[in-house]
Scaffold this motif. Structure first.
Motif, short mmCIF file in Angstrom:
data_model
loop_
_atom_site.label_atom_id
_atom_site.label_comp_id
_atom_site.label_asym_id
_atom_site.label_seq_id
_atom_site.Cartn_x
_atom_site.Cartn_y
_atom_site.Cartn_z
N GLN A 1 -95.66 10.30 38.33
CA GLN A 1 -95.40 9.07 37.59
C GLN A 1 -93.92 8.71 37.59
O GLN A 1 -93.54 7.56 37.79
CB GLN A 1 -95.88 9.21 36.15
N HIS B 1 -95.49 -1.61 35.87
CA HIS B 1 -96.82 -1.04 35.70
C HIS B 1 -97.75 -1.49 36.82
O HIS B 1 -98.44 -0.69 37.43
CB HIS B 1 -97.38 -1.48 34.34
N VAL C 1 -96.82 0.20 40.06
CA VAL C 1 -97.19 1.61 40.08
C VAL C 1 -98.70 1.78 40.24
O VAL C 1 -99.17 2.65 40.96
CB VAL C 1 -96.71 2.32 38.79
N ARG C 2 -99.44 0.93 39.60
CA ARG C 2 -100.89 1.00 39.65
C ARG C 2 -101.46 0.82 41.06
O ARG C 2 -102.53 1.33 41.37
CB ARG C 2 -101.50 -0.08 38.77
N VAL D 1 -102.28 5.24 35.93
CA VAL D 1 -101.07 5.34 35.12
C VAL D 1 -101.07 4.34 33.96
O VAL D 1 -101.29 3.15 34.16
CB VAL D 1 -99.81 5.15 35.97
N THR E 1 -96.78 5.25 29.62
CA THR E 1 -95.96 6.11 30.48
C THR E 1 -94.84 5.31 31.13
O THR E 1 -93.73 5.82 31.31
CB THR E 1 -96.85 6.76 31.57
N THR F 1 -91.08 6.34 30.63
CA THR F 1 -90.34 6.73 31.81
C THR F 1 -89.12 5.84 32.02
O THR F 1 -88.04 6.32 32.39
CB THR F 1 -91.25 6.68 33.06
#
Lengths: 149, 149
Positions: free
Chosen positions: A27, A47, A50-51, A57, A61, A65
DNA sequence: CTTCGTGCAAAGTGTTTGCAAGATT
DNA sequence: AATCTTGCAAACACTTTGCACGAAG
């Protein structure tokens, strides 16, 4: 912003975490990479990015982060207009943000351009401007000339 | 910022409202006055100030009225660091905000100081800075010299 | 009396926190 | 195995919306 920079920051991450007894996780790598890739991004945009790679995730987070990466000095955030802050890689390429009130576009300029003004502020008012955090609102060139979107 | 200015703005309010078929209410006068008095204030701070005079005023009305006053051009808002925006009287005394990251203090400077830089941006990048909206983050003189609070 | 404005309650965003399950060293 | 991280759900803070009552013109 280049692959070279990314590598540098990615390896910094591992070292900085280790040296503090913290752990390197997928992550954390993904969030850092997303910030580097996106250039400017809100927690939600990070987000989403990242997804695309790791679907599970959680947004929590992302927040945690980003806060961590900021403490480590790898990213910083600025408050552009309303709403969420936007994060970008810290260090090397500091820049001043130009935010267009009309189209919402974000441009960047070399911080050296604002240096004379910053120096003046320091001399006259004792105020030390954090150049990496500057956001100026206004109307960009495109919108200024009837290119109203 | 002086009584004179306040009077000017208060009467502008009545005229501006009338000319648009809107109504002059106690709440609207109180909100405007609070902004003038406070100098810089978040919606919540305005709410507190207004309540001291008229206890029943709802926070919703504060939000709606600030938005209205902004449309009328009587106030503007800026985004200082995180959280709520802060409102201040618009027009006459435009100013640039200096926000101290350490003590949270807000200082103001004459917008003329940033004019040369703004002109440069316009010439070089076609970007027209909204000087009334500028907030610069950094560390103020007091905090800079170990007066760490 | 007509239309606008307000208060109240509820719904919306965006962000943070507590905690048990899971991952890293 | 020890302890740091994560996901999930709930709590939060701030802001907006819907609607009926009240107020201004």
């Amino acid at each position: 912003m280049t692959n070279y920079d990314r590598t540098v920051s990615e390896s910094s991450l591992a070292e900085m975490l280790r040296s503090r007894g913290l752990r390197l996780t997928a992550q954390r790598q993904l969030v850092l990479q997303a910030v580097l890739d996106l250039g400017h991004a809100t927690p939600e945009q990070v987000h989403t990015a990242v997804r695309e790679v790791a679907a599970g995730v959680n947004i929590t987070t992302i927040y945690r982060t980003l806060e961590l990466l900021e403490r480590l000095g790898l990213v910083t955030h600025t408050h552009l207009s309303h709403g969420s802050p936007t994060y970008h890689a810290a260090g090397e390429h500091q820049h001043v943000h130009l935010v267009c009130r009309n189209c919402g576009g974000i441009d960047e300029i070399d911080p050296e351009l604002i240096r004379p003004f910053a120096d003046q502020l320091l001399a006259q008012r004792g105020f030390r401007v954090d150049i990496g955090h500057v956001s100026l609102f206004g109307v960009c060139g495109s919108c200024e000339n009837g290119d109203q979107e």
